[in-house]
Write an enzyme that holds these catalytic residues in place. Structure first.
Site: not given
Ligand SMILES: C[S@@+](CC[C@H](N)C(=O)[O-])C[C@H]1O[C@@H](n2cnc3c(N)ncnc32)[C@H](O)[C@@H]1O
Length: 234
Positions: A179, A94, A213-216, A69, A143, A121
């Site tokens: 979304d 994450e 998820t939280r973002y959803e 994930e 993001d 990353d």
């Molecule tokens: C909008 S949030 C969504 C989090 C979660 N998947 C959810 O649906 O609630 C996007 C997440 O992707 C992570 N992210 C962004 N670029 C990343 C990368 N290169 N490697 C790992 N995670 C990354 C960010 O830190 C952030 O927590």
């Protein structure tokens, strides 16, 4: 342990997202100190593996399937998958320390032991995962980077998709949830261009084993609809 590979706390690639949020509460800070090292996948950071040697597949998951994930946020989907598929090993990447802390709490509550973390990353992980070692990958609410000049920072660009394709086993699934309609557009352009086949979606009906998820939830509260897309690595 330090959550980020650089001694000064900055990641060694350009990372535009958030690494730290509000201060952790005492229980979260204690859990990070206590549990993170044991759950962290070793040999991924530049400090631990400067030559970027591929990880040993047997040490990664033995003969169990390995799922990944990307950007697990607070970890609810990752822990849900680990509990639903005890025969699978999962890795979550994450860089957001508060998200990692939330995941540790969820792991403790759910009592799952089939998952490992890369607290950084996902591109660091791509460097060292052997070819074809991953059986399924999840990208939930990446993001959005809404400004056009930032679209190249989105995950669905060749910089991320080509290494992802390399580490995925032939026939494996890559799931994307978002979304943002313009993210759907870019996903439909870039993911097939990186060598994946669209097998389902975009649809508003989630996968049978999906957990919001939280973002959803945040998107739904704001009136934005989810889109689910499923690709296969041929
Ligand atoms: C909008 S949030 C969504 C989090 C979660 N998947 C959810 O649906 O609630 C996007 C997440 O992707 C992570 N992210 C962004 N670029 C990343 C990368 N290169 N490697 C790992 N995670 C990354 C960010 O830190 C952030 O927590």
């Amino acid at each position: 342990m330090s959550i980020h590979p650089h001694p000064d706390g900055t990641p060694w690639r350009n990372f535009y997202g958030r690494i730290k949020g509000k201060s952790l509460n005492a229980a979260q800070a204690e859990r990070l100190d206590r549990d993170l090292a044991a759950l962290t996948l070793h040999g991924v950071t530049r400090e631990e593996n400067p030559e970027r040697r591929p990880l040993d597949p047997a040490a990664l998951s033995g003969d169990r399937p390995l799922w990944l994930e990307i950007g697990f946020g607070g970890g609810e989907h990752l822990v849900h998958m680990a509990a639903a598929y005890p025969q699978v090993s999962l890795i979550g990447a994450e860089p957001y320390v508060n998200g990692v802390a939330m995941l540790l709490g969820r792991i403790e509550t759910a009592g799952v032991s089939n998952l490992a973390i890369h607290p950084g990353d996902v591109r660091d992980l791509f460097d060292v995962l052997p070819d074809g070692s991953v059986g399924k990958a999840f990208l939930n609410y990446p993001d959005p980077w809404p400004k056009s000049r930032h679209h190249r920072r989105r995950f669905v660009t060749p910089e991320h998709l080509l290494p992802l394709r390399r580490v995925l086993a032939p026939g494996s699934e890559f799931r994307v949830a978002t979304d943002i309609p313009d993210y759907v557009r870019q996903t439909l352009e870039e993911v097939p261009a990186a060598g994946f086949t669209l097998i389902a979606g975009p649809t508003d009906r989630p996968w049978a084993d999906w957990l919001p998820t939280r973002y959803e939830k945040k998107a739904l509260r704001a009136g934005r609809a989810p889109h689910y897309l499923t690709f296969r690595r041929p």
